[in-house]
Design a protein around this motif. Structure first.
Motif, PDB file in Angstrom:
ATOM      1  N   ASP A  66     -11.603 -28.970  43.327  1.00  0.00           N
ATOM      2  CA  ASP A  66     -11.634 -30.426  43.269  1.00  0.00           C
ATOM      3  C   ASP A  66     -10.639 -30.937  42.219  1.00  0.00           C
ATOM      4  O   ASP A  66     -10.573 -30.415  41.108  1.00  0.00           O
ATOM      5  N   LEU A  69     -12.124 -31.933  38.822  1.00  0.00           N
ATOM      6  CA  LEU A  69     -12.503 -30.790  37.979  1.00  0.00           C
ATOM      7  C   LEU A  69     -11.264 -30.107  37.409  1.00  0.00           C
ATOM      8  O   LEU A  69     -11.262 -29.638  36.278  1.00  0.00           O
ATOM      9  N   SER A  73     -10.409 -29.833  33.437  1.00  0.00           N
ATOM     10  CA  SER A  73     -10.162 -28.509  32.872  1.00  0.00           C
ATOM     11  C   SER A  73      -8.822 -28.451  32.152  1.00  0.00           C
ATOM     12  O   SER A  73      -8.710 -27.943  31.037  1.00  0.00           O
ATOM     13  N   VAL A  77      -8.114 -27.483  28.292  1.00  0.00           N
ATOM     14  CA  VAL A  77      -7.398 -26.270  27.884  1.00  0.00           C
ATOM     15  C   VAL A  77      -6.032 -26.611  27.295  1.00  0.00           C
ATOM     16  O   VAL A  77      -5.620 -26.026  26.291  1.00  0.00           O
ATOM     17  N   GLU A  82      -2.511 -21.312  31.352  1.00  0.00           N
ATOM     18  CA  GLU A  82      -3.832 -20.809  31.014  1.00  0.00           C
ATOM     19  C   GLU A  82      -4.906 -21.450  31.895  1.00  0.00           C
ATOM     20  O   GLU A  82      -5.834 -20.777  32.344  1.00  0.00           O
ATOM     21  N   LEU A  86      -7.320 -19.287  34.462  1.00  0.00           N
ATOM     22  CA  LEU A  86      -8.781 -19.278  34.322  1.00  0.00           C
ATOM     23  C   LEU A  86      -9.484 -19.814  35.568  1.00  0.00           C
ATOM     24  O   LEU A  86     -10.597 -19.409  35.886  1.00  0.00           O
ATOM     25  N   LEU A  87      -8.839 -20.747  36.264  1.00  0.00           N
ATOM     26  CA  LEU A  87      -9.507 -21.406  37.393  1.00  0.00           C
ATOM     27  C   LEU A  87      -9.314 -20.697  38.720  1.00  0.00           C
ATOM     28  O   LEU A  87      -9.972 -21.017  39.692  1.00  0.00           O
ATOM     29  N   VAL A 128      -7.343 -12.425  34.756  1.00  0.00           N
ATOM     30  CA  VAL A 128      -6.928 -13.642  34.056  1.00  0.00           C
ATOM     31  C   VAL A 128      -5.684 -13.435  33.192  1.00  0.00           C
ATOM     32  O   VAL A 128      -4.735 -14.205  33.257  1.00  0.00           O
ATOM     33  N   TYR A 132      -1.891 -15.129  33.618  1.00  0.00           N
ATOM     34  CA  TYR A 132      -1.241 -15.910  32.567  1.00  0.00           C
ATOM     35  C   TYR A 132       0.189 -15.402  32.364  1.00  0.00           C
ATOM     36  O   TYR A 132       1.143 -16.172  32.318  1.00  0.00           O
TER      37      TYR A 132
END
Lengths: 534, 339
Positions: A66, A69, A73, A77, A82, A86-87, A128, A132
């Motif tokens: 979404d 969201l 986020s 962050v 990053e 993470l997402l 993760v 990155y």
């Protein structure tokens, strides 16, 4: 990919410079070719992949999550790479992600229309920290707090060679640097500087000490003004033209106007300056004008005409292919003078010799330079050959005495590394008239100039006199009736819109702690403004 | 009855009008129900305090025996009538003694989660699901970027760092109540049986945990031997645990070449670790991560969710997307940094 990701993660989180080098050395020792070479290329910025735009990453994310969201986020962050890593969600394939070299190959050969699918596929297969690393690699610009210079220094230590040797080779090499690593490993010969227009390690000066002034005679030494620009090396080699910083970074893209004027063959040493617009009489401008032109990838047209680049040349390393570095300074300057005669005078001139009769004569000249952008004198031994590094006794710099003000300590911030636990970064202010009487306005920040013993005293003072805390920063009691006066030495001062006080100092440091001086007697902002050169 | 007639936010904290009590009030009140012993939830100076025995013990350790006018221990699962409102405490799994509090009247049941965690943890009573009509959830890690890894894997990072840097003191930041004991216990469960050195401020709570039957192994004060020269070397290669605040104090200067680690859910965000000067981030959290928060909302069966302290917007948005009524409860005074 995992090892590269771990390398980046550790470099990001390690504050100490020495330890960063240790991490890079360990990586080079433990990873084979071509991985280590690609990693080094990524750090130095020499590994050029087709760049992935941040907008593509956002687009990929909105297909997965979404938008609101995602926005919340990212807001939290603060770093796109990053946030996306993470997402993205749990790794979707059981297979190990492809190794770094394959990732590099996939990204550099991907067509524009294939890139989104390739990037998605790679992100799917990674954890993760690898994601990155991948995103940093693909978007270009690692920003992990490691300069190209630091990486080269680490390579030099890894191979137990001099950094100058690496700098000289660097621009002829490309990632993954297999021939370089073979040499550093001891399994191959030193690579030949193959590329055109290579960087040659530069000769640096030492600050002169009072007792060394005795040796300075007009017969043995040549004096020149020391201009407040940046040291550059200009190389033109069979059609390839480059401008290097003194550490061998190629800064040509920021100075296309100067590059275009480099109609010569050879390698020259000089000072990069900004001058008056072409057509007007030559006037050298301040360092802050030069700063406007540094670190740019693209130079706006207007800036090329309002801030034209100029090079004041003072040495000749190579005349065409003829290496002059073993000749003495007088011979090199004679060759240089003949070349400069043929160059466009609106872009180049020869740094003139300053004649003098005695050290006292020099002392006078140094105290009264003919131009505000002069920051002192250079004294060079006439018989010196061109030697890389900082050889003793050959070239001296004799800078003007720093400017000094008395300021009042206002804030202190905790340091890092071996200074963690100490308040070691100090913000100081000067007096000005406020609405309700005299007030302090912050004018600068200093974190060196004091001894370890003085640091302990300052730390103790800060802890005892704290009035407020904001995170790692403490506000220190400072007013007309109390406060600590710091004598601040600095190299210059400019106007600045970014600072509340309207001024910005260069290289401020604490030259003395004035435990004895009442805060009310510290300097006023006007005293600083009066020191501005323009 | 209408949920907001049963519980609603007031300046002092979450208030229950029929029962005339507050839950985790941030200012002194007549009657307080306390979910757990963290300082921002459990404050001194209330009249009557109802909480689990362990939470009451922890408050007494922190504030002294006189921390409240009177104390009323609550047992997990037992329902008490407070002025006509039914109150039941359920384990929250956050720290030792932590509880969710269910409040019920006239068939409306609201569960106040307090802070909670659903993963197994030998240093806290295991979370117990409580069905309800309205679920008041914390939102410390209420953004989808938070996916806490397995705590044992994180402890593995600490142990391998010790192998790699045997001369550096490994200073681990961990909050005094809950996190510190959990980290110690995780180390023990990973087979680390060397002495662990602790900052003075952790001592009493560690002693209490041991008294309650939680094995923590050999703990020693992180203090220097009298007159020891170059005593920092004493801690080379050792694990030293302290509250994060101590890392900004002169206390850290005694350690040789310290390597700063920090055990917290915040450590998932590298930029935050970097800002704090943390070299070794350990993602060990006493809260739920995003998936656990959203799963809990579903599991409670609540038709309505109120979201408090943390990133409320994220969870409220998730509820919207999943057709669950939700609103943020703006209660001031809780510090989400204490994790």
């Amino acid at each position: 990919m995992k090892a590269f990701a771990t390398l980046l993660e550790r470099l990001v989180l390690t504050p100490s410079r020495n330890r960063k080098m240790e991490i890079i050395r360990d990586y080079c020792a433990s990873r084979p070719d071509p991985y280590r070479g690609y990693a080094i290329g990524a750090i130095t910025g020499d590994l050029k992949l087709k760049s992935v735009q941040p907008s593509l990453l956002r687009e990929l994310m909105t297909q997965r999550i979404d938008a609101e969201l995602f926005r919340l986020s990212y807001d939290y962050v603060g770093d796109l790479a990053e946030t996306v890593s993470l997402l993205w969600g749990p790794a979707e394939t059981a297979e190990a992600p492809p190794p770094l070299s394959q990732v590099v190959e996939m990204l550099s050969s991907a067509s524009k229309s294939d890139t989104p699918a390739i990037l998605s596929g790679l992100l799917d297969a990674m954890d993760v920290s690898s994601r990155y690393a991948l995103i940093k690699l693909a978007t270009g610009g690692l920003r992990i707090g490691v300069s190209a210079r630091l990486a080269k220094q680490a390579l030099a230590e890894f191979g137990n060679v001099k950094i100058e040797e690496i700098e000289e080779l660097w621009h002829g090499l490309e990632p993954p640097y297999s021939s370089l690593f073979a040499w550093l490993d001891g399994s191959g010969a030193k690579p030949v500087a193959a590329g055109r227009a290579p960087f040659r390690p530069v000769m640096l000066s030492n600050a002169i000490e009072e007792r060394e002034l005795e040796d300075i005679t007009p017969a043995d030494f040549l004096a020149e003004w020391k201009w407040d620009g940046i040291r550059i090396q200009l190389v033109s080699d069979r059609g390839k033209r480059r401008i290097y910083s003194r550490t061998g970074e190629d800064i040509s893209p920021a100075f296309p106007d100067l590059v275009e004027a480099m109609a010569f063959e050879g390698t020259f040493d000089g000072e990069l300056l900004v001058r008056s617009p072409l057509g007007e009489p030559l006037a050298i401008r301040t360092f802050s004008d030069l700063q406007q032109r540094l670190n740019r990838k693209i130079v706006p047209k207007g800036m090329l005409s309002s801030h034209p680049a100029f090079a004041r040349l003072y040495d000749c390393l190579l005349d065409g292919e003829n290496d002059l570095r073993e000749q003495n300074l007088e011979q090199r300057r004679n060759a240089l003078a003949m070349i400069v005669d043929r160059l466009p005078p609106e872009r180049f001139d020869l740094s003139p010799e300053v004649s003098f009769t005695s050290v006292d004569d020099l002392r006078d000249k140094r105290a009264n330079p003919p131009h505000p952008v002069i920051e002192g004198l250079m004294l060079k031994r006439r018989q010196s050959t061109y030697r890389s590094g900082r050889p003793r006794g050959l070239w001296y710099k004799w800078k003007r005495d720093p400017m000094v003000i008395d300021a009042v300590l206002m804030y202190a911030q905790r340091g890092h590394g071996k200074r963690s636990g100490y308040y070691s970064d100090f913000t100081f202010g000067a007096w000005r008239d406020g609405e309700t009487g005299m007030e302090l306005v912050p004018v600068g920040k200093a974190y060196f100039g004091f001894t370890d013993a003085e640091l302990k005293q300052l730390d103790k003072y800060v802890r005892k006199n704290t009035t407020e805390r904001f995170g790692p920063v403490r506000s220190v009691a400072a007013g007309m009736d109390g406060g600590l006066v710091l004598e601040i030495a600095f190299e210059g001062i400019n106007r600045s819109n970014r600072h509340k006080s309207g001024v910005a100092m260069r290289f401020p440091r604490i030259s003395q702690i004035r435990w004895d001086k009442p805060a009310a007697e510290a300097d006023r902002l006007e005293a600083l403004e009066a020191l501005i050169g323009d | 009855m209408r949920p907001d007639a049963l519980l609603h936010p007031a300046p002092q904290g979450l208030y229950c009008p029929p029962g005339d009590f507050y839950i985790d009030p941030v200012r002194p009140v007549e009657r307080a129900l306390i979910t757990h012993g963290h300082a921002d939830h459990a404050r001194a100076g209330h009249g009557a305090v109802m909480a689990t025995q362990r939470t009451l013990d922890i408050m007494a350790i922190r504030y002294g025996d006189e921390f409240a006018g009177s104390v009323h221990p609550a047992r997990f699962g037992e329902t008490t009538n407070v002025n006509g409102a039914s109150v039941t405490f359920h384990p929250a799994g956050h720290v030792l003694g932590s509880a969710q509090i269910a409040v019920e009247k006239n068939g409306t049941r609201i569960v106040v989660s307090g802070d909670y965690k659903r993963r197994p943890d030998p240093t806290a009573e295991h979370f117990e699901l409580a069905k309800c009509d309205v679920f008041i959830t914390e939102a410390t890690f209420g953004l989808p970027v938070f996916n806490h890894p397995d705590a044992a894997t994180e402890i593995g990072k600490l142990l391998s760092s010790l192998d790699q840097f045997p001369d550096r003191t490994h200073l681990v930041g961990a909050y005094a109540l809950g996190k510190a004991q959990r980290v110690i216990r995780l180390l023990r469960d990973s087979g680390y049986d060397r002495p662990i050195h602790i900052h003075g401020s952790l001592q009493r709570l560690c002693d209490y945990y041991r008294l309650e039957g939680i094995e923590l192994g050999d703990l020693r004060p992180a203090t220097l031997a009298e007159g020891a020269k170059n005593a920092g070397r004493d801690f080379a290669g050792e694990i030293v645990l302290g509250p994060p605040s101590a890392f900004n104090s002169p206390w850290v200067r005694r350690f040789s070449d310290p390597l700063i680690a920090f055990a917290s859910g915040w450590m998932q965000v590298r930029q935050r670790a970097k800002q704090r000067g943390v070299e070794l981030p350990l993602v060990i959290s006493d809260h739920c991560d995003w998936n656990e928060l959203t799963a809990s909302i579903r599991d409670t069966g609540a038709a309505e969710v109120w979201v408090t302290h943390g990133r409320e917007e994220g969870l409220v948005r998730w509820c919207e997307l999943n057709q669950i009524r939700a609103k943020p409860l703006n209660i001031v005074g809780y510090e989400d940094e204490n994790e």
